[in-house]
Scaffold this active site. Structure first.
Site, PDB file in Angstrom:
ATOM      1  N   ASP A 140     -26.999  16.455  39.233  1.00  0.00           N
ATOM      2  CA  ASP A 140     -27.444  17.270  40.375  1.00  0.00           C
ATOM      3  C   ASP A 140     -28.161  16.492  41.477  1.00  0.00           C
ATOM      4  O   ASP A 140     -28.267  16.976  42.604  1.00  0.00           O
ATOM      5  CB  ASP A 140     -28.383  18.381  39.888  1.00  0.00           C
ATOM      6  CG  ASP A 140     -27.656  19.465  39.117  1.00  0.00           C
ATOM      7  OD1 ASP A 140     -26.466  19.277  38.824  1.00  0.00           O
ATOM      8  OD2 ASP A 140     -28.285  20.489  38.803  1.00  0.00           O
ATOM      9  N   ARG A 224      -7.021  25.340  67.242  1.00  0.00           N
ATOM     10  CA  ARG A 224      -6.829  23.907  67.545  1.00  0.00           C
ATOM     11  C   ARG A 224      -5.773  23.270  66.649  1.00  0.00           C
ATOM     12  O   ARG A 224      -5.646  22.042  66.630  1.00  0.00           O
ATOM     13  CB  ARG A 224      -8.153  23.177  67.378  1.00  0.00           C
ATOM     14  CG  ARG A 224      -9.163  23.561  68.444  1.00  0.00           C
ATOM     15  CD  ARG A 224     -10.479  22.913  68.132  1.00  0.00           C
ATOM     16  NE  ARG A 224     -11.513  23.342  69.044  1.00  0.00           N
ATOM     17  CZ  ARG A 224     -12.802  23.355  68.757  1.00  0.00           C
ATOM     18  NH1 ARG A 224     -13.209  22.964  67.566  1.00  0.00           N
ATOM     19  NH2 ARG A 224     -13.684  23.744  69.636  1.00  0.00           N
TER      20      ARG A 224
HETATM   21  O1  F6P Z   1     -28.456  20.490  35.486  1.00  0.00           O
HETATM   22  C1  F6P Z   1     -27.170  20.050  35.305  1.00  0.00           C
HETATM   23  C2  F6P Z   1     -26.204  21.193  35.362  1.00  0.00           C
HETATM   24  O2  F6P Z   1     -24.941  20.650  35.165  1.00  0.00           O
HETATM   25  C3  F6P Z   1     -26.260  22.054  36.613  1.00  0.00           C
HETATM   26  O3  F6P Z   1     -25.556  21.509  37.686  1.00  0.00           O
HETATM   27  C4  F6P Z   1     -25.678  23.349  36.138  1.00  0.00           C
HETATM   28  O4  F6P Z   1     -26.126  24.420  36.891  1.00  0.00           O
HETATM   29  C5  F6P Z   1     -26.195  23.440  34.745  1.00  0.00           C
HETATM   30  O5  F6P Z   1     -26.425  22.123  34.319  1.00  0.00           O
HETATM   31  C6  F6P Z   1     -25.292  24.144  33.784  1.00  0.00           C
HETATM   32  O6  F6P Z   1     -25.962  24.245  32.586  1.00  0.00           O
HETATM   33  P1  F6P Z   1     -25.328  24.760  31.220  1.00  0.00           P
HETATM   34  O7  F6P Z   1     -24.456  23.670  30.719  1.00  0.00           O
HETATM   35  O8  F6P Z   1     -26.495  24.978  30.338  1.00  0.00           O
HETATM   36  O9  F6P Z   1     -24.562  25.974  31.556  1.00  0.00           O
END
Ligand code: F6P
Length: 345
Positions: A140, A224
């Protein structure tokens, strides 16, 4: 020094080369490295990686040897596995973790993960007098105290690969795709994928998603002579993700046939890209150095291109900020989105 290492939260490509660096740099110092499986859950349950090495008396705990991390530079996922542990989020859980750390004679703990992992590490430090070092590992890129997080670069590449493929279909059928990428609180991933993928539009949690304005832009694009459009949407966009944006755009008269593609967990997998391998290795070695300098309660990271440490307390407030606020407008996601806007003619 007996050092425990764990990966917690969402896996990120580069966690494994980081572990390899920690083990090898630590072994060179004469440290005992204990792999803790499944993150904080494994700490509570004393689930240690059953390596060939053995710790010194009085506690011959299994150790990971230098040879046992061979071949990890190019392996995605987490060799030590990972988890999100609810029990560890309670005071009772943390006290249980401290009891294990003391009983098993740990001097230090290195935790690799994102915001939740590092908050947990900081909290643990309130109850335990061992040293704690955090390493930013999340696709992230939502942590303060580091320019980048381990896994971000690889995830950007994964997003670009998807966008490149979708462009073929968008171009062949005169269509618009809304591609949703991960990023709960931070739009860096979306903005980087959009910029590198040559996309026309991007929606992030830091920028305001204005449907009438988007429809205006789409109409101009059409006038465009633009025939294919790709919009990258961060899952945490304040409007609510790609499907909601597509529904609103349809309702407001967007002049393109649209489809959504949600990349989701696909973005967390894959062989770590060169930057993540190198960065992860640097951070792993730096974590060992920092421990031997006696530091604790810090995250190692890259600040303006140099290795640095930041207090965990400061980094655990993720880069989350209200769309369009002053702080949001200064963010990497917003600055990158501006560049995309400049090229959208
Ligand atoms: O924090 C990392 C992440 O991949 C986020 O981008 C995402 O929202 C979350 O984890 C998803 O988490 P989980 O695997 O617990 O659903």
């Amino acid at each position: 020094m007996r050092i425990g290492v764990l990966c917690s939260g969402g896996d990120a490509p580069g966690m494994n080369p980081c572990l390899r660096a920690i083990v090898r740099a630590g072994v060179k110092f004469g440290d005992e490295i204990v792999g803790i499986c499944h993150g904080y859950r494994g700490l509570l349950e004393e689930e240690f990686w059953q390596g060939k090495g053995r710790g010194a008396e009085p506690d011959p705990i299994p150790l990971i040897s230098a040879r046992e991390v061979s071949g990890l530079t190019n392996r995605g996922g987490s060799f030590l596995n990972s988890s999100r542990c609810l029990e560890f989020q309670t005071e009772e859980g943390r006290l249980k973790a401290v009891a294990v750390l003391k009983k098993r004679h740990f001097d230090a703990l290195i935790t690799i993960g994102g915001n939740g992992t590092l908050s947990g590490a900081h909290e643990l430090g309130q109850y335990w007098d061992g040293q704690i070092i955090g390493i930013p590992g999340t696709i992230d890129n939502d942590l303060r105290g580091t320019d980048y997080t381990i896994g971000f670069g690889t995830a950007v590449q994964t997003g670009i690969d998807a966008v490149d493929k979708l462009r073929d279909t968008a171009g062949s059928h005169d269509m618009m795709f809304l591609v949703e990428v991960m990023g709960r609180h931070c739009g860096d991933l979306a903005a980087f994928v959009a910029l590198a993928g040559g996309c026309e539009l991007v929606a992030t949690p830091e920028t305001v998603t204005d449907i009438p304005k988007l429809v205006e832009s789409l109409k101009l694009f059409k006038e465009r002579g633009k025939r294919s459009i790709i919009m990258v949407v961060a899952e945490g966009d304040e409007f609510g993700g790609a499907n909601k944006i597509m529904a609103a755009l349809k309702e407001a008269g967007a002049p393109f046939e649209m489809r959504t593609v949600v990349l989701g967990h696909l973005m967390r997998g894959g062989t770590p890209a060169p930057f993540d391998r190198i960065f992860a290795t640097q951070l792993g070695c730096h974590a060992i150095d920092v421990l031997h300098e006696g530091k604790t309660d810090v995250m190692v990271g890259l600040v303006h291109g140099s290795l640095a440490e930041s207090p965990l307390e400061e980094v655990v407030h993720s880069k989350e900020c209200k769309a369009g606020s002053e702080e949001a407008l200064m963010s990497l996601a917003a600055r990158t989105s501006k560049l995309i806007d400049r090229l959208s003619v």
